[in-house]
Write an enzyme that holds these catalytic residues in place. Structure first.
Site, PDB file in Angstrom:
ATOM      1  N   LYS A 276     -17.049   8.704  11.966  1.00  0.00           N
ATOM      2  CA  LYS A 276     -16.436   8.825  13.262  1.00  0.00           C
ATOM      3  C   LYS A 276     -15.104   9.828  13.249  1.00  0.00           C
ATOM      4  O   LYS A 276     -15.101  10.448  14.193  1.00  0.00           O
ATOM      5  CB  LYS A 276     -16.187   7.717  13.729  1.00  0.00           C
ATOM      6  N   ASP A 315     -16.933   3.021  21.997  1.00  0.00           N
ATOM      7  CA  ASP A 315     -16.424   1.639  21.406  1.00  0.00           C
ATOM      8  C   ASP A 315     -15.385   1.144  22.260  1.00  0.00           C
ATOM      9  O   ASP A 315     -15.466  -0.126  22.600  1.00  0.00           O
ATOM     10  CB  ASP A 315     -16.018   1.977  20.139  1.00  0.00           C
TER      11      ASP A 315
HETATM   12  P1  NAP Z   1     -12.985  -2.239   8.924  1.00  0.00           P
HETATM   13  O1  NAP Z   1     -12.632  -0.921   9.400  1.00  0.00           O
HETATM   14  O2  NAP Z   1     -13.376  -2.308   7.435  1.00  0.00           O
HETATM   15  O3  NAP Z   1     -11.811  -3.368   9.210  1.00  0.00           O
HETATM   16  C1  NAP Z   1     -12.086  -4.782   8.714  1.00  0.00           C
HETATM   17  C2  NAP Z   1     -10.670  -5.302   9.188  1.00  0.00           C
HETATM   18  O4  NAP Z   1     -11.231  -6.700   8.833  1.00  0.00           O
HETATM   19  C3  NAP Z   1      -9.496  -5.232   8.220  1.00  0.00           C
HETATM   20  O5  NAP Z   1      -8.636  -5.374   9.128  1.00  0.00           O
HETATM   21  C4  NAP Z   1      -9.748  -6.218   7.325  1.00  0.00           C
HETATM   22  O6  NAP Z   1      -8.349  -6.635   6.598  1.00  0.00           O
HETATM   23  C5  NAP Z   1     -10.174  -7.323   7.876  1.00  0.00           C
HETATM   24  N1  NAP Z   1     -10.849  -8.100   7.051  1.00  0.00           N
HETATM   25  C6  NAP Z   1     -11.853  -8.071   6.183  1.00  0.00           C
HETATM   26  N2  NAP Z   1     -12.415  -9.107   5.387  1.00  0.00           N
HETATM   27  C7  NAP Z   1     -11.487  -9.914   5.902  1.00  0.00           C
HETATM   28  C8  NAP Z   1     -11.237 -11.394   4.987  1.00  0.00           C
HETATM   29  N3  NAP Z   1     -12.173 -11.804   4.174  1.00  0.00           N
HETATM   30  N4  NAP Z   1      -9.985 -11.906   5.656  1.00  0.00           N
HETATM   31  C9  NAP Z   1      -9.109 -11.221   6.349  1.00  0.00           C
HETATM   32  N5  NAP Z   1      -9.455 -10.228   6.670  1.00  0.00           N
HETATM   33  C10 NAP Z   1     -10.393  -9.508   6.731  1.00  0.00           C
HETATM   34  O7  NAP Z   1     -14.187  -2.692   9.922  1.00  0.00           O
HETATM   35  P2  NAP Z   1     -14.505  -2.275  11.198  1.00  0.00           P
HETATM   36  O8  NAP Z   1     -15.227  -1.308  11.563  1.00  0.00           O
HETATM   37  O9  NAP Z   1     -13.013  -2.411  11.993  1.00  0.00           O
HETATM   38  O10 NAP Z   1     -15.321  -3.572  11.761  1.00  0.00           O
HETATM   39  C11 NAP Z   1     -14.730  -5.074  11.999  1.00  0.00           C
HETATM   40  C12 NAP Z   1     -15.671  -5.855  12.723  1.00  0.00           C
HETATM   41  O11 NAP Z   1     -16.001  -5.571  13.927  1.00  0.00           O
HETATM   42  C13 NAP Z   1     -17.199  -5.743  11.940  1.00  0.00           C
HETATM   43  O12 NAP Z   1     -17.412  -6.755  11.202  1.00  0.00           O
HETATM   44  C14 NAP Z   1     -17.992  -5.841  13.008  1.00  0.00           C
HETATM   45  O13 NAP Z   1     -18.465  -7.105  13.323  1.00  0.00           O
HETATM   46  C15 NAP Z   1     -17.555  -5.764  14.265  1.00  0.00           C
HETATM   47  N6  NAP Z   1     -17.633  -4.582  15.190  1.00  0.00           N
HETATM   48  C16 NAP Z   1     -18.274  -4.766  16.324  1.00  0.00           C
HETATM   49  C17 NAP Z   1     -18.960  -3.763  16.927  1.00  0.00           C
HETATM   50  C18 NAP Z   1     -19.707  -4.127  18.158  1.00  0.00           C
HETATM   51  O14 NAP Z   1     -20.388  -3.308  18.807  1.00  0.00           O
HETATM   52  N7  NAP Z   1     -19.735  -5.241  18.671  1.00  0.00           N
HETATM   53  C19 NAP Z   1     -18.653  -2.453  16.637  1.00  0.00           C
HETATM   54  C20 NAP Z   1     -17.501  -2.233  15.538  1.00  0.00           C
HETATM   55  C21 NAP Z   1     -17.298  -3.502  14.780  1.00  0.00           C
HETATM   56  P3  NAP Z   1      -7.568  -5.493   5.700  1.00  0.00           P
HETATM   57  O15 NAP Z   1      -7.091  -4.342   6.250  1.00  0.00           O
HETATM   58  O16 NAP Z   1      -6.664  -6.521   4.898  1.00  0.00           O
HETATM   59  O17 NAP Z   1      -8.650  -5.116   4.548  1.00  0.00           O
END
Ligand code: NAP
Length: 487
Positions: A276, A315
């Protein structure tokens, strides 16, 4: 093999390739007569030797004799490898002269293609492993420049684009497997995918091309959603998965390859992790919407007929519309409301930017506190460790962490929903109802699922690209069906 031939015919194949080298023992004349008499579809007889990635380990004379017999007994074509000297190639048979490279895209691809084209064979076939979809596009170049019927394709997951667009550019055919797991080469779709997902039979010279760039991309729901939307609106368009390895160089090379081929009619690209940011850099901030530039990422590229690029981030808009629709307010009415966001990754960043732009009072809770602080500083929000989230004070709670996502569906980011919370939005869409949303329902909160956000961003992309209303119900249904089937 004969039964499979019938199965292929019933599934709509125009021809079958019989891999005679896969038979347990070399076929004799009676075997070939049984196989080839009155076949339900045209037959390509292939007996690939070990040296060319096949299983036939007899002598070359025995192998070529099998092909001559197959031709005499009714095979429409026999496949003969490029390394068989012209004097040894079967006469009185319609030959597909084939060249395979299972390791790479040959540097001298154009020379090989020209040599195949200049031979006496009835048809050319050229297949090579590709490192990225930019290399797969070279197969389309071969199809376009050949003077006789040609099959050209890139092997591997990144080669799917060449296998599907073969139809648009008038290739002699493409290969499909009878079923998942029965592929004879990497990246081969099944006949069901070819027909039901990519609508092979309706692809033609005017078909517009769309796709999703990502790594991984194999499990993306976007091809199913967008292809169903195109079919429902009778648009002559196809949407493909485009596996591009991480790195701006890989991304840029593909975009340059598209720009160099305006005849591809590529009109739009979805972009997902990890490209992205690369997409924003390639398209250029001047050609992207303002908030996308602040977020630093786009997920939608639109390509004009003149090649001009435009970038959007559906998004954040998708998340805001999912949230405000559930709250029955306009985005501007988020002003002054307290919102708690769990997570500080890519999804949180887009959502926090949009919330802040609309004047919400956001507090970011994250496991890595420094990331929460950095994001909060950028968008003038408050921040805290996720360990403090149990005592948060907010009207709206948004989960942007993967906690509770399939397969760990019993996990939840909070032991209980704090009493002040009225609306809970979980961005996770698999499962459709997360444990957090169940907790929210039990606490009589209004809930928003990640499904709404996912469908909204696809709907918005469709409308940006086609300038017509998206078939939202069809798109939503495709996502729901896939998720229920995967359960
Ligand atoms: P990302 O950039 O990898 O960020 C993940 C976030 O979650 C980080 O802040 C991470 O914390 C935290 N995290 C991960 N595992 C954790 C745990 N076990 N305990 C506490 N915090 C945790 O991922 P992303 O792209 O933002 O996506 C996150 C979620 O959003 C996805 O899982 C997905 O389900 C959802 N999403 C949905 C859509 C949709 O269209 N509905 C689109 C995009 C994403 P740290 O900073 O400490 O690593």
């Amino acid at each position: 093999m004969r039964a499979d031939m019938q199965w292929a015919a019933e599934d709509g194949a125009d021809a079958v390739e019989c891999r005679l080298d896969y038979l347990l023992q070399p076929p004799d004349e009676a075997d070939l007569r049984g196989l080839l008499t009155d076949p339900p579809v045209e037959v390509i007889a292939t007996c690939r030797p070990v040296r060319q990635g096949g299983r036939f380990d007899g002598t070359e004379a025995e192998r070529l004799a099998i092909l001559v017999t197959a031709s005499r007994l009714g095979a429409t074509y026999v496949d003969v490898e490029f390394d068989v000297p012209p004097k040894n190639r079967p006469t009185d048979a319609a030959i597909i002269l084939s060249h395979h490279d299972f390791d790479r895209c040959p540097e001298d691809l154009s020379e090989i293609a020209a040599e195949l084209d200049a031979s006496d064979a009835a048809m050319n076939k050229i297949a090579f492993a590709v490192a990225g979809p930019d290399e797969a596009l070279r197969a389309l170049d071969v199809i376009r420049s050949s003077s006789k019927p040609t099959i050209a394709l890139g092997m591997g997951e990144a080669g799917v684009i060449s296998r599907i667009l073969a139809r648009k550019f008038g290739a002699a055919g493409t290969f499909a497997a009878l079923a998942a797991g029965a592929q004879s080469a990497p990246g081969q779709p099944t006949i069901d995918e070819l027909k039901a997902l990519y609508h092979w039979d309706s692809l033609g010279p005017a078909t517009e091309v769309y796709g999703v760039i990502g790594c991984p991309v194999g499990h993306s729901l976007s091809p199913a959603v967008h292809n169903a939307a195109f079919a429902a609106t009778s648009l002559d368009a196809v949407y493909l998965p485009l596996l591009i390895q991480p790195g701006a160089d890989n991304f840029n090379r593909f975009m340059d390859a598209i720009a160099a081929r305006p005849w591809m009619d590529c009109r739009g690209l979805s972009v997902t992790i990890p490209h992205k940011e690369n997409a924003l850099a390639y398209v250029g901030a001047d050609n992207c919407d303002e908030l996308a530039v602040r977020i630093g990422a786009i997920n939608t590229i639109t390509i004009g007929p003149d090649g001009k690029l435009r970038g959007d981030n559906t998004d954040y808009a998708a998340a805001m519309s999912a949230l405000t629709e559930a709250m029955d307010i306009s985005p501007a009415q988020l002003a002054g409301r307290a919102v708690a966001v769990l997570g500080a990754g890519g999804a949180a960043r887009a959502i926090v930017a949009a919330l802040a732009a609309n004047g919400a009072h956001v507090t970011i809770y994250n496991r890595t506190v420094s990331r929460a602080q950095a994001l909060a500083d950028e968008f003038s929000c408050r921040w805290a460790s996720i360990t403090k989230a149990a005592s948060l004070e907010a009207e709206v709670l948004i989960n942007c962490t993967p906690i509770g996502m399939h397969p760990k569906v019993d996990a939840t980011p909070l032991p209980a929903i704090p009493p002040c919370v009225d609306v809970v939005f979980d961005t996770i869409y698999n499962p459709l109802t997360t444990r957090l949303l169940t907790q929210a329902n039990d606490a009589r909160c209004r809930t928003v699922s990640g499904l709404e956000m996912f469908v909204n961003q696809a709907v918005m992309q469709f409308e940006i690209w086609t300038r017509q209303a998206a078939p939202r119900a069809v798109m939503r249904n495709v996502v729901t069906q896939h998720l229920l089937e995967a359960d």
